[in-house]
Design an enzyme around this catalytic site. Structure first.
Site, mmCIF file in Angstrom:
data_model
loop_
_atom_site.group_PDB
_atom_site.id
_atom_site.type_symbol
_atom_site.label_atom_id
_atom_site.label_comp_id
_atom_site.label_asym_id
_atom_site.label_seq_id
_atom_site.Cartn_x
_atom_site.Cartn_y
_atom_site.Cartn_z
ATOM 1 N N GLU A 175 28.056 -42.164 -20.499
ATOM 2 C CA GLU A 175 27.764 -42.882 -19.253
ATOM 3 C C GLU A 175 27.012 -44.186 -19.512
ATOM 4 O O GLU A 175 26.363 -44.747 -18.634
ATOM 5 C CB GLU A 175 26.994 -41.968 -18.288
ATOM 6 C CG GLU A 175 27.747 -40.692 -17.929
ATOM 7 C CD GLU A 175 28.571 -40.734 -16.629
ATOM 8 O OE1 GLU A 175 28.197 -41.437 -15.695
ATOM 9 O OE2 GLU A 175 29.610 -40.027 -16.577
ATOM 10 N N HIS A 247 21.506 -39.049 -14.506
ATOM 11 C CA HIS A 247 21.377 -39.939 -15.674
ATOM 12 C C HIS A 247 19.899 -39.971 -16.050
ATOM 13 O O HIS A 247 19.035 -39.834 -15.176
ATOM 14 C CB HIS A 247 21.798 -41.376 -15.337
ATOM 15 C CG HIS A 247 23.264 -41.548 -15.053
ATOM 16 N ND1 HIS A 247 23.733 -42.261 -13.970
ATOM 17 C CD2 HIS A 247 24.357 -41.109 -15.722
ATOM 18 C CE1 HIS A 247 25.062 -42.254 -13.991
ATOM 19 N NE2 HIS A 247 25.461 -41.555 -15.033
ATOM 20 N N CYS A 368 20.166 -48.975 -11.762
ATOM 21 C CA CYS A 368 21.597 -48.639 -11.880
ATOM 22 C C CYS A 368 22.445 -49.872 -11.700
ATOM 23 O O CYS A 368 23.551 -49.963 -12.240
ATOM 24 C CB CYS A 368 22.026 -47.667 -10.789
ATOM 25 S SG CYS A 368 21.150 -46.119 -10.792
HETATM 26 O O1 SUG Z 1 27.722 -42.113 -10.920
HETATM 27 N N1 SUG Z 1 27.250 -42.722 -7.487
HETATM 28 C C1 SUG Z 1 26.990 -43.080 -8.869
HETATM 29 C C2 SUG Z 1 25.561 -43.576 -9.026
HETATM 30 C C3 SUG Z 1 25.335 -44.164 -10.380
HETATM 31 C C4 SUG Z 1 23.907 -44.484 -10.639
HETATM 32 N N2 SUG Z 1 23.761 -45.077 -11.907
HETATM 33 C C5 SUG Z 1 22.712 -44.885 -12.740
HETATM 34 N N3 SUG Z 1 21.856 -43.910 -12.550
HETATM 35 N N4 SUG Z 1 22.594 -45.674 -13.723
HETATM 36 C C6 SUG Z 1 27.242 -41.881 -9.796
HETATM 37 O O2 SUG Z 1 26.951 -40.761 -9.397
HETATM 38 C C7 SUG Z 1 28.676 -42.067 -5.632
HETATM 39 C C8 SUG Z 1 30.011 -42.455 -5.085
HETATM 40 C C9 SUG Z 1 30.376 -41.730 -3.828
HETATM 41 O O3 SUG Z 1 29.982 -40.582 -3.644
HETATM 42 O O4 SUG Z 1 31.095 -42.365 -3.016
HETATM 43 C C10 SUG Z 1 28.492 -42.493 -7.082
HETATM 44 O O5 SUG Z 1 29.460 -42.620 -7.801
#
Ligand code: SUG
Length: 440
Positions: A175, A247, A368
């Protein structure tokens, strides 16, 4: 040592930003599933965060939204005909697949790639490995287009090595920078690189998914040619994952000599500290700031996203600035913790709050939304100039967004084939402003 700057490449939030409820283990995504989103506000909020850094004198970059919907996914799933027929049939047969194809999730560029600056790598080039994001379907679609964007932006193999994503298998789940921290005395000096994984290849466990394997982290470190003495692999705690820290950057952030983290972030906190101290010997004096459960319960840390903040060195301030989401002010324990933090004499001198609520409701905080890339002057010179922000370009992007983005989008709106044209046209205009027309 060469002069180098940390460049934050933020994801420019795309016109199809919606609350799809697609990410198992991400509490905000689950809680807000099906709600009406506001893509226009989301993108404007993101650009205001970038403006704040530009005004502070930092170098700010942007990564463009990816083409959405992703027709390849829908065609692979057996839908055919014209674009409109594909969308209509997918909306009927599999609305969840359509949501995945429309996800604007590449806004969270901390998951775009893992980056090792040239000061750390074997061949003295800046290395970027695109994350395969293989755990979540909607995110697994990102890597081919992200690779194309990074190759366009980081031009030429004299300075840059862009590695494609690792194999799309659970053993290689990766990731990107969300599970990676670099610490150093100064950005341009040799640093230590910390890779955080949630499971070993082949291991499975009940509970929320662990999205990063040790094998993936090791593969990235190997292909970047990192020095083993300055590379550390640490296991994220199962407790943190099961509490919603999908994460590591939900419970930990680091910059320069400082690591700011929750005591429950790692499987073994004392061993973590010892490993980091050892790896930094001779390079810099490691400064851990560990937050106890008594001061901030893990649940509050995850709800508020205290640690998903940007930890920044502003040019005219001695101590670091924590750029935190405004939700940290709304949570009693984190608000009080921040007051005490800045009143003390530790490495973090100030907390500034930023409103990225549209993104936060999908589990994406300030950290993020950005991919950190430490770049020398030559590397900056070699990178595509249109993606580097000044206030004028931010204004231009905002004008396009005001003109082309909707201010209301519910998952059922994705069934309208006309929306696909809207998304394409908005993206093309943004790419023109970024001088990246070849990606259209
Ligand atoms: O991968 N949310 C992302 C959030 C990513 C956050 N990034 C870091 N922590 N670096 C994920 O879970 C939600 C999309 C939705 O439900 O429509 C989403 O993909």
């Amino acid at each position: 040592m060469s002069l180098a700057a940390e460049v934050n490449f933020d994801g420019l939030i795309g016109p199809s930003h919606n609350y799809g409820g697609l990410s198992d283990g991400n509490l905000a995504s689950a809680t807000n599933a099906g709600d009406v989103s506001n893509p226009r506000e989301a993108a404007l909020q993101g650009l205001e965060k970038m403006r704040l850094l530009v005004r502070a004198g930092l170098v700010q970059g942007v990564l463009p939204p990816l083409p959405r919907p992703n027709f390849d996914l829908l065609v692979s799933a057996g839908f055919g005909g014209s674009d409109a027929q594909i969308i209509e049939a997918a909306a009927q047969a599999s609305p969840r697949l359509l949501k995945a194809a429309y996800s604007a999730s590449n806004m969270w560029t901390a998951n775009a790639a893992t980056v090792s600056p040239s000061a750390d790598t074997g061949d003295g080039r800046l290395h970027l490995t695109v994350a395969n994001l293989s755990t979540m379907l909607h995110r697994s679609l990102e890597h081919p287009d992200t690779t194309a964007a990074l190759i366009s932006i980081f031009t030429g193999d004299e300075h840059f090595a862009v590695h494609p994503a690792l194999p799309m298998h659970a053993d290689f789940s990766d990731e990107g920078a969300a599970n990676h921290v670099r610490l150093c005395a100064e950005h341009g000096a040799t640093g230590i690189e910390l890779f955080v994984y949630g499971r070993d290849a082949g291991e499975s466990a009940a509970g929320f998914p662990a999205r990063q394997t040790r094998l993936a982290a090791e593969a990235v470190a190997r292909s970047h040619g990192l020095d083993a003495a300055h590379t550390v692999f640490l296991r994220q705690s199962k407790r943190a994952i099961d509490a919603g820290a999908f994460h590591n950057d939900v419970v930990c952030v680091g910059a320069l000599e400082t690591l700011f983290f929750h005591e429950a972030a790692f499987e073994d906190a004392p061993a973590t500290l010892e490993a980091l101290r050892r790896a930094s010997e001779g390079l810099f004096a490691f400064k851990p700031v560990m937050v106890s459960e008594a001061d901030v319960p893990l649940g509050d840390a995850i709800r508020s996203y205290l640690f998903n903040s940007q930890l920044l060195q502003f040019p005219d301030e001695d101590r670091l600035v924590l750029l935190a989401p405004s939700e940290v002010q709304d949570t009693e324990s984190t608000r009080r913790y921040c007051e005490a933090l800045t009143a003390g004499n530790g490495p973090i001198g100030r907390v500034e709050f930023v409103d990225v609520r549209q993104s936060m409701r999908n589990g994406g905080g300030p950290a993020c939304l950005r991919l950190r890339v430490v770049m020398t002057e030559d590397e900056l010179e070699a990178c595509r100039p249109g993606v580097l922000m000044d206030e004028e370009r931010i204004d231009e992007l905002q004008a396009v967004i005001r003109r082309t983005y909707r201010d209301r989008l519910s998952p059922s709106d994705l069934a309208d084939p006309a929306f696909a044209d809207e998304c394409r046209m908005a993206r093309e205009e943004l790419l023109r402003v970024l001088e990246l027309e070849e990606l259209a």
